[in-house]
Write an enzyme that holds these catalytic residues in place. Structure first.
Site, PDB file in Angstrom:
ATOM      1  CE  LYS A 237     -54.830 -53.413  28.421  1.00 21.50           C
ATOM      2  NZ  LYS A 237     -55.473 -52.362  27.803  1.00 21.50           N
TER       3      LYS A 237
ATOM      4  CE  LYS B  35     -56.366 -55.488  23.681  1.00 19.85           C
ATOM      5  NZ  LYS B  35     -57.327 -54.445  23.624  1.00 19.85           N
TER       6      LYS B  35
ATOM      7  CE  LYS C 225     -57.222 -46.409  22.568  1.00 24.47           C
ATOM      8  NZ  LYS C 225     -57.556 -47.375  23.584  1.00 24.47           N
TER       9      LYS C 225
HETATM   10  N1  AQP Z   1     -57.407 -55.480  18.938  1.00 25.79           N
HETATM   11  C1  AQP Z   1     -58.699 -55.309  19.114  1.00 25.79           C
HETATM   12  N2  AQP Z   1     -59.584 -56.017  18.371  1.00 25.79           N
HETATM   13  C2  AQP Z   1     -60.915 -55.836  18.520  1.00 25.79           C
HETATM   14  N3  AQP Z   1     -61.461 -54.957  19.392  1.00 25.79           N
HETATM   15  C3  AQP Z   1     -60.613 -54.238  20.148  1.00 25.79           C
HETATM   16  N4  AQP Z   1     -60.825 -53.297  21.076  1.00 25.79           N
HETATM   17  C4  AQP Z   1     -59.633 -52.851  21.536  1.00 25.79           C
HETATM   18  N5  AQP Z   1     -58.624 -53.505  20.941  1.00 25.79           N
HETATM   19  C5  AQP Z   1     -59.201 -54.365  20.051  1.00 25.79           C
HETATM   20  C6  AQP Z   1     -62.144 -52.847  21.495  1.00 25.79           C
HETATM   21  O1  AQP Z   1     -62.181 -51.435  21.356  1.00 25.79           O
HETATM   22  C7  AQP Z   1     -63.016 -50.888  22.360  1.00 25.79           C
HETATM   23  C8  AQP Z   1     -62.300 -49.755  23.031  1.00 25.79           C
HETATM   24  O2  AQP Z   1     -61.168 -50.261  23.692  1.00 25.79           O
HETATM   25  P1  AQP Z   1     -60.354 -49.345  24.664  1.00 25.79           P
HETATM   26  O3  AQP Z   1     -59.538 -48.413  23.876  1.00 25.79           O
HETATM   27  O4  AQP Z   1     -61.219 -48.690  25.635  1.00 25.79           O
HETATM   28  O5  AQP Z   1     -59.498 -50.334  25.522  1.00 25.79           O
HETATM   29  P2  AQP Z   1     -58.688 -51.623  25.229  1.00 25.79           P
HETATM   30  O6  AQP Z   1     -59.592 -52.754  24.929  1.00 25.79           O
HETATM   31  O7  AQP Z   1     -57.789 -51.785  26.411  1.00 25.79           O
HETATM   32  O8  AQP Z   1     -57.847 -51.256  23.915  1.00 25.79           O
HETATM   33  P3  AQP Z   1     -56.303 -51.061  23.766  1.00 25.79           P
HETATM   34  O9  AQP Z   1     -56.036 -50.586  22.410  1.00 25.79           O
HETATM   35  O10 AQP Z   1     -55.590 -52.298  24.215  1.00 25.79           O
HETATM   36  O11 AQP Z   1     -56.033 -49.860  24.739  1.00 25.79           O
HETATM   37  P4  AQP Z   1     -54.877 -49.661  25.777  1.00 25.79           P
HETATM   38  O12 AQP Z   1     -53.635 -50.135  25.111  1.00 25.79           O
HETATM   39  O13 AQP Z   1     -54.874 -48.186  26.067  1.00 25.79           O
HETATM   40  O14 AQP Z   1     -55.253 -50.453  26.988  1.00 25.79           O
HETATM   41  C9  AQP Z   1     -63.364 -52.018  23.326  1.00 25.79           C
HETATM   42  O15 AQP Z   1     -64.682 -52.460  23.032  1.00 25.79           O
HETATM   43  C10 AQP Z   1     -62.373 -53.083  22.979  1.00 25.79           C
HETATM   44  O16 AQP Z   1     -62.900 -54.372  23.203  1.00 25.79           O
END
Ligand code: AQP
Length: 325
Positions: free
Chosen positions: A112, A193, A196
């Protein structure tokens, strides 16, 4: 110890299919067992810049979407992290136990922060706050996507360190990762992956996306030239679509291979798009019914009070063991 589940999601944008299949869907299904706590982790969201108005909107959206997915606030605790100050308070105590070496090994921070001119201390420290979220509630299981496994392992490490220094205080949690759907990949770059906050609109299916645009994204998903529906890690695009289809339909990967034997990617993508749209339509209808800010506020207030009643006992125990008067 009976089963106690904790998991969180950031209100950092349009929640996507990856979070739904990797986490939220399993949270809703798991509510039949044990005590379940789900948290909208807004303190984690601000580790990267957020527009205040968007953060408000995204927070209500995600709560409404969690209800749409099937989280039942009568069965589970559903609250917003910043409504309970115990999370930040415990994270400070854990910060003073975690070492820089341990934190430096977190791969999500590396991913990140890569290529950014400026990175907040909060982004680096995020796993300490996540450990606090989990440990405050005597959590036994943390259902998460694959990307969060390392953070749950760090949570265990810091809990063990605290327990051995001050006596048993924290339950050691285990991560629970779905076998299929634990890592949904971008549709444009299936080696990364679905996420968002990455600017990849064609690679990410938002749960609130327009249905026709979601179909276009699936139909134009990157695959390969083999035109054969089989699950093979060396062909991550088609493997990703198969996993999405498997999670949405409950059909095994082997059966999908048989079902689409002899068909090309066009027919397969069309079947995946139909399933994605069916789920999105269902979720969006429910979402609209729940997206009432005053009703959501009342529910969140009641739930955060219940969460505080649990977490504050744990924080008081920690403070007393540390030697705070
Ligand atoms: N691509 C993914 N595949 C499977 N699981 C996923 N999760 C996130 N992306 C995937 C799971 O969703 C839960 C909530 O995640 P989060 O929104 O708190 O944070 P994150 O993992 O950092 O997701 P993003 O989409 O990548 O968010 P941003 O871009 O804002 O940092 C978690 O259980 C995560 O494992």
């Amino acid at each position: 110890m009976s089963k106690r589940v904790f998991s969180g999601i950031k209100p950092s944008g349009n929640v996507h299919l990856g979070s739904y299949l990797g986490a939220m869907k399993h949270w809703a299904e798991g509510q039949t067992h044990g005590f379940n706590i789900f948290c909208v982790v807004d303190l984690h969201a601000i580790t990267v810049p957020q527009d205040p108005k968007e953060l408000v909107k995204n927070s209500y959206d995600i709560v409404a979407m969690l209800l749409a997915v099937g989280i039942d606030p009568q069965k589970s605790l559903l609250f917003v992290q910043s409504h309970n100050p115990d999370h930040t308070n415990l994270s400070w105590a854990l910060n003073c136990i975690l070492s820089m070496g341990q934190m430096n090994r977190m791969t999500q921070y590396k991913e990140k922060s890569e290529g950014k001119d400026s990175v907040s201390v909060g982004l680096f420290d995020y796993p300490a706050l996540m450990a606090a979220d989990i440990l405050l509630y005597d959590t036994t299981e943390v259902p998460v996507g694959e990307d969060q496994k390392q953070h749950v392992e760090l949570t265990r490490d810091v809990a063990e360190k605290f327990n051995s220094k001050y006596g048993v205080t924290f339950q050691l949690p285990v991560p629970v990762i779905p076998k299929v759907g634990g890592r949904v990949m971008s549709l444009t770059n299936p080696t990364k992956k679905m996420s968002k906050s990455v600017n990849d609109p064609m690679g990410t299916i938002g749960l609130l996306d327009n249905l026709e645009s979601a179909r276009k994204k699936i139909m134009s998903a990157v695959t390969d030239s083999e035109n054969k529906v089989s699950h093979d890690e060396s062909r991550p695009g088609v493997a990703n679509l198969m996993e999405i289809y498997a999670e949405l339909t409950g059909i095994s990967l082997e059966s999908i291979e048989k079902q689409f034997e002899g068909s090309g990617y066009g027919d397969f993508k069309s079947a995946v798009a139909d399933e994605v749209i069916k789920s999105l339509k269902h979720l969006q209808e429910k979402f609209e019914n729940f997206r009432n800010e005053s009703a959501l506020r009342d529910m969140l207030q009641e739930n955060s009070q219940k969460a505080y009643e649990i977490s504050h006992k744990k924080l008081s125990e920690v403070y007393s063991k540390i030697g705070f008067i």
